[in-house]
Design a protein around this motif. Structure first.
Motif, short mmCIF file in Angstrom:
data_model
loop_
_atom_site.label_atom_id
_atom_site.label_comp_id
_atom_site.label_asym_id
_atom_site.label_seq_id
_atom_site.Cartn_x
_atom_site.Cartn_y
_atom_site.Cartn_z
N UNK A 116 -25.48 -25.06 -7.92
CA UNK A 116 -25.13 -25.84 -9.10
C UNK A 116 -24.26 -27.04 -8.72
N UNK A 117 -23.36 -26.84 -7.77
CA UNK A 117 -22.50 -27.95 -7.34
C UNK A 117 -23.34 -29.09 -6.75
N UNK A 118 -24.35 -28.75 -5.99
CA UNK A 118 -25.25 -29.77 -5.44
C UNK A 118 -26.01 -30.48 -6.55
N UNK A 119 -26.50 -29.69 -7.50
CA UNK A 119 -27.35 -30.26 -8.55
C UNK A 119 -26.57 -31.10 -9.55
N UNK A 120 -25.27 -30.83 -9.68
CA UNK A 120 -24.45 -31.59 -10.64
C UNK A 120 -23.69 -32.74 -9.98
N UNK A 121 -23.95 -32.97 -8.72
CA UNK A 121 -23.26 -34.06 -8.04
C UNK A 121 -23.52 -35.37 -8.79
N UNK A 122 -22.45 -36.05 -9.18
CA UNK A 122 -22.57 -37.27 -9.97
C UNK A 122 -22.33 -37.06 -11.45
N UNK A 123 -22.36 -35.79 -11.89
CA UNK A 123 -22.06 -35.45 -13.28
C UNK A 123 -20.57 -35.11 -13.42
N UNK A 124 -20.01 -35.23 -14.62
CA UNK A 124 -18.57 -34.98 -14.79
C UNK A 124 -18.24 -33.49 -14.94
N UNK A 125 -18.76 -32.68 -14.03
CA UNK A 125 -18.54 -31.24 -14.09
C UNK A 125 -18.22 -30.74 -12.68
N UNK A 126 -17.10 -30.05 -12.56
CA UNK A 126 -16.75 -29.41 -11.29
C UNK A 126 -17.30 -27.98 -11.26
N UNK A 127 -17.59 -27.49 -10.07
CA UNK A 127 -18.02 -26.09 -9.92
C UNK A 127 -17.10 -25.45 -8.88
N UNK A 128 -16.34 -24.47 -9.33
CA UNK A 128 -15.34 -23.80 -8.51
C UNK A 128 -15.76 -22.34 -8.34
N UNK A 129 -15.68 -21.86 -7.11
CA UNK A 129 -15.90 -20.43 -6.86
C UNK A 129 -14.62 -19.82 -6.35
N UNK A 130 -14.18 -18.75 -6.99
CA UNK A 130 -13.03 -17.98 -6.54
C UNK A 130 -13.55 -16.61 -6.12
N UNK A 131 -13.29 -16.25 -4.87
CA UNK A 131 -13.82 -15.01 -4.30
C UNK A 131 -12.67 -14.08 -3.94
#
Length: 260
Positions: free
Chosen positions: A172-187
């Motif tokens: 999702x982070x790759x696909x949203x690159x350029x959009x105003x949405x961050x994708x954070x993973x906490x493991x």
């Protein structure tokens, strides 16, 4: 040049937290509320999230099974119909069942874990992504696990599911690159909550206790919630792609210091 005011800064920001009825989800809801977010609590146990909502200054409770796509779509549609913004989504609903080897693992357990840990994340993320994007500064958090980054014996079904959650975040982070949405993973690594191990071992208190046996200070739900809260509240241009958090006693999934 006169700075243009940030419209998002003038309104209360909204965070949706799934699996908010206990453990990491409830702790995260409390942490985000303390940060000034209006929190929407989503979980199957409505009595619990209603009690939590009553504690928080600006919160709502919605009974929601993240594996029920029709229910998830209806939830998103209700938020949209009320013109509620969605600024943060914390995909926390998940869990493990059993610790059997691959040779004898119950396919029903594997299916259940896949549905909640993978399809649940997919369902809620897809349903709320338009609102997150429209906010102009959205954040998707996927609470995965160190199981999503390393295998261990007896964990095949859970490991496979959490690897799936990790891949959703990464893709999702790759696909949203350029959009105003961050994708954070906490493991998170070893976290001692009131329910995780007990649920995994179907209420067997002795087996659940053995998971943490000899570990003086496993992580708590509040530890993970602090981590999520920190990542979410970074400046909008800062994306914490992946944050692995373990107790000091745990060097890897298979290496844990235990006292006698």
């Amino acid at each position: 040049m006169t700075a243009v005011p940030d419209a998002s800064a003038a309104r209360t920001r909204t965070a949706v937290v799934t699996g908010a009825s206990s453990g990491i989800g409830a702790a995260t809801a409390r942490r985000l509320a303390a940060e000034g977010y209006r929190v929407v609590l989503a979980a199957r146990r409505k009595d619990r999230i209603e009690a939590l909502a009553a504690e928080l200054p600006d919160a709502e409770a919605y009974r929601l099974d993240v594996t029920d796509r029709a229910a998830v779509d209806a939830f998103a549609a209700e938020l949209d119909a009320r013109h509620d913004s969605v600024d943060v989504l914390v995909n926390n609903a998940g869990g493990a069942l059993g610790a059997d080897p691959v040779a004898t693992g119950d396919p029903a357990d594997w299916r259940t874990m896949y549905e909640v840990n993978v399809l649940g994340v997919l369902n809620v993320t897809q349903a709320l992504l338009p609102a997150l994007t429209a906010s102009g500064d959205g954040t998707v958090v996927v609470v995965s696990s160190t199981a999503g980054h390393g295998t261990y014996e007896g964990g095949g079904g859970y490991v496979a599911a959490k690897h799936g959650a990790h891949v959703i975040a990464e893709t999702l982070r790759l696909e949203l690159c350029g959009e105003p949405v961050r994708v954070i993973e906490v493991a998170p690594g070893m976290v001692k909550t009131e329910e995780f191990a007990a649920t995994r071992f179907r209420g067997d208190a002795a087996k659940a206790a053995k998971v943490y046996e000899g570990v003086a200070e496993p992580l708590t739900a509040d530890d993970v919630a602090d981590t999520i809260g920190w990542a979410v509240t970074r400046p909008a241009h800062v994306n914490i792609d992946l944050l692995v958090v373990r107790p000091r006693a745990q060097a890897a999934n298979h290496k844990v210091h235990r006292t006698a």
